[in-house]
Design an enzyme around this catalytic site. Structure first.
Site, PDB file in Angstrom:
ATOM      1  N   GLY A 165       0.779  -1.225   0.000  1.00  0.00           N
ATOM      2  CA  GLY A 165       0.000   0.000   0.000  1.00  0.00           C
ATOM      3  C   GLY A 165       0.818   1.287   0.000  1.00  0.00           C
ATOM      4  NE  ARG A 292       5.971 -12.038   3.333  1.00  0.00           N
ATOM      5  CZ  ARG A 292       5.389 -11.071   2.632  1.00  0.00           C
ATOM      6  NH1 ARG A 292       6.075 -10.399   1.725  1.00  0.00           N
ATOM      7  NH2 ARG A 292       4.126 -10.774   2.830  1.00  0.00           N
TER       8      ARG A 292
HETATM    9  C1  MV4 Z   1      -5.045  -2.100  -6.146  1.00  0.00           C
HETATM   10  C2  MV4 Z   1      -6.347  -1.832  -5.678  1.00  0.00           C
HETATM   11  C3  MV4 Z   1      -7.331  -1.599  -6.616  1.00  0.00           C
HETATM   12  N1  MV4 Z   1      -7.035  -1.575  -7.934  1.00  0.00           N
HETATM   13  N2  MV4 Z   1      -4.795  -2.082  -7.461  1.00  0.00           N
HETATM   14  C4  MV4 Z   1      -2.949  -2.326  -1.848  1.00  0.00           C
HETATM   15  C5  MV4 Z   1      -1.651  -2.920  -1.440  1.00  0.00           C
HETATM   16  C6  MV4 Z   1      -0.980  -3.387  -2.664  1.00  0.00           C
HETATM   17  N3  MV4 Z   1      -0.588  -4.741  -2.478  1.00  0.00           N
HETATM   18  C7  MV4 Z   1      -1.954  -3.255  -3.773  1.00  0.00           C
HETATM   19  N4  MV4 Z   1      -3.145  -2.649  -3.212  1.00  0.00           N
HETATM   20  C8  MV4 Z   1      -4.236  -2.384  -3.970  1.00  0.00           C
HETATM   21  N5  MV4 Z   1      -4.022  -2.364  -5.307  1.00  0.00           N
HETATM   22  C9  MV4 Z   1      -5.779  -1.829  -8.327  1.00  0.00           C
HETATM   23  N6  MV4 Z   1      -5.498  -1.804  -9.645  1.00  0.00           N
HETATM   24  C10 MV4 Z   1      -6.568  -1.884  -4.288  1.00  0.00           C
HETATM   25  C11 MV4 Z   1      -5.527  -2.156  -3.431  1.00  0.00           C
HETATM   26  C12 MV4 Z   1      -5.876  -2.229  -2.027  1.00  0.00           C
HETATM   27  C13 MV4 Z   1      -5.801  -3.450  -1.326  1.00  0.00           C
HETATM   28  C14 MV4 Z   1      -5.370  -4.617  -1.919  1.00  0.00           C
HETATM   29  C15 MV4 Z   1      -5.307  -5.805  -1.216  1.00  0.00           C
HETATM   30  C16 MV4 Z   1      -5.697  -5.844   0.115  1.00  0.00           C
HETATM   31  C17 MV4 Z   1      -6.123  -4.709   0.722  1.00  0.00           C
HETATM   32  C18 MV4 Z   1      -6.179  -3.497   0.036  1.00  0.00           C
HETATM   33  C19 MV4 Z   1      -6.629  -2.336   0.666  1.00  0.00           C
HETATM   34  C20 MV4 Z   1      -6.686  -1.162  -0.020  1.00  0.00           C
HETATM   35  C21 MV4 Z   1      -6.298  -1.101  -1.364  1.00  0.00           C
END
Ligand code: MV4
Length: 449
Positions: A165, A292
């Site tokens: 994030g 990991r």
């Molecule tokens: C995103 C998304 C929505 N659309 N990508 C958050 C952490 C990082 N690993 C990627 N993340 C996100 N990418 C797109 N194209 C929303 C998130 C996201 C999220 C993803 C997984 C678990 C929790 C989250 C909480 C907020 C936003």
């Protein structure tokens, strides 16, 4: 097989690795900080080496001291656990230079998958579904504007080196895109020393789905199906489960197979997790790859019977994978609750201090991965997770009931923990029906505040 393995970590994962070492006939060695001198897990190691004061930057992140400890104790290999140096390609390369086997992928495979732009490029080639967006990193703003127009707003700007994030910007119209690209690049440059950013379609309501893979380091890889990690708060997972509920079996098999192809294509050795978001029509989009073992690996172990940490160590020692894809099947349902020493009623404030009461639950299908016990003093320096309670049952409904009773019987005091939160969370209609998305816990907690 290794004779001695040094564990460059602490807490429950250090204990988990010690247990795997014993079953393999390997002598476990632990490094620890001054703040962890009383860590109960250290009692089960054959040797312990103090590598510095409490702050991680002066101990668990000190590559020089960890390598020195491995050399002094004649360790053949280092297991990094999760967090700390686990995804640091420089550390993996230094281990190799020092002729110590790193329990994890080669530095090359780690770098290829750790960089989200290069990972996405490899995913496209492997047929792993990704979000539509820029082909690679943004060089000209005009190109980003053009792609955003094509895929439609909202879009998200992400750092190639980011994760968890950090370095992300959601953009809802072309007027905001220039500033977002600039500030994300600046933040990424300062935080990771790499200012590369890319743009992709932003998905509003999503479930978080991740595929556990293991590569043999020679171009072959298997998957152990998926976990659902949708129940999280501020990027901290609270509850994980396997298999993911309410998924079309054909779609699930396809995305799991595509994840294993991606890991195989990187000549990856060891455990990897391919993360996805899933939309309401069960379309999958890869987010990133974690190079990991993950905190939530036990739910996968419970439904497949595969010992993931054992496989990691065997692969690192040059042995083949001990299971074939066709021998892997899913049995029942597993749920994990992360038990954190935090006060859910006070904005999850960390609760360091002496544990006086520690009465864990037990019974059929109940597993506790924890380094804690009564009279253990939780140091203030590290993350607040003091254990993971995992249950396994024939169905999801029965796993929820089994977890609720295990939580009821788990007594920790005097500090506050997330046990009380889990008891309420598992009983929520959103959780029981699995009609949830990545924001649901925050919405629920907000509605009660
Ligand atoms: C995103 C998304 C929505 N659309 N990508 C958050 C952490 C990082 N690993 C990627 N993340 C996100 N990418 C797109 N194209 C929303 C998130 C996201 C999220 C993803 C997984 C678990 C929790 C989250 C909480 C907020 C936003």
């Amino acid at each position: 097989m290794f004779k001695r393995l040094l564990i460059a970590n602490r807490g429950e994962i250090a204990l988990r690795i010690i247990r795997a070492c014993r079953e393999l006939g390997i002598s476990p060695v632990c490094v620890h900080s001054v703040a962890d001198a009383d860590g109960p897990w250290l009692e089960w190691a054959d040797e312990r080496v103090c590598i510095g004061p409490g702050p991680s930057a002066d101990s668990y992140l000190r590559i020089d001291r960890i390598i020195a400890a491995a050399e002094c104790t004649n360790a053949d290999a280092i297991h990094p656990g999760y967090g700390f140096l686990a995804e640091n390609a420089e550390f993996a390369a230094i281990c190799r230079d020092c002729e110590i086997d790193f329990v994890g992928p080669s530095p090359e495979a780690m770098a290829l998958l750790g960089d989200k732009v290069s990972c996405k490029r490899m995913a496209r080639k492997a047929g792993t579904p990704v979000f539509p967006g820029t082909e690679g990193e943004i060089e000209e703003l005009d190109e980003a504007l053009e792609v955003a127009e094509e895929i439609g707003y909202p879009v998200i700007v992400k750092a190639a080196a980011g994760g968890g994030g950090r370095g992300m910007r959601i953009v809802s119209n072309p007027e905001e895109l220039g500033d977002a690209v600039e500030s994300a690049a600046q933040e990424a440059s300062a935080a990771f020393g790499n200012g590369s950013v890319y743009v992709e379609k932003y998905l509003e309501k999503a479930r978080h789905f991740e595929v556990q893979c293991i590569g043999d380091g020679r171009g072959d890889a298997i998957h152990l199906y998926e976990r659902d990690c949708t129940s999280q708060r501020r990027h901290q997972k609270l509850v994980e489960e396997a298999p993911a509920p309410n998924i079309d079996p054909a779609k699930r098999d396809e995305v799991c197979a595509s994840a294993a192809r991606l890991i195989a294509s990187a000549q990856y050795g060891g455990a990897a997790t391919v993360e996805f978001l899933m939309d309401h029509e069960q379309n999958f989009y890869m987010l990133e790859v974690n190079t990991r073992v993950q905190v939530e690996h036990p739910v996968t172990e419970m439904i497949t019977g595969v010992d993931i940490v054992r496989e990691q160590i065997q692969v690192a020692s040059g042995m083949p994978l001990s299971v074939k894809q066709e021998d892997i099947s899913v049995s029942g349902h597993a749920i994990e609750c992360r038990i954190n020493a935090e006060d859910p009623d006070r904005n999850f404030m960390p609760q360091a201090g002496l544990i006086q009461t520690f009465d864990p639950p037990g019974g059929l299908g109940v597993r506790l991965d924890s380094h804690a016990r009564s009279d253990y003093r939780i140091p203030p320096n590290y993350d607040s997770m003091i254990g993971k309670l995992i249950v396994h049952a024939p169905t999801r409904e029965r796993a929820i009931e089994r977890m609720l009773e295990a939580l009821r019987q788990f007594r920790i005091g005097p500090m506050k923990t997330t046990i009380s939160l889990h008891r309420r969370l598992l009983d929520r209609p959103e959780y029981r029906s699995a009609h949830f998305d990545i924001k649901w816990v925050e919405r629920w907690l907000e509605s009660e505040a």
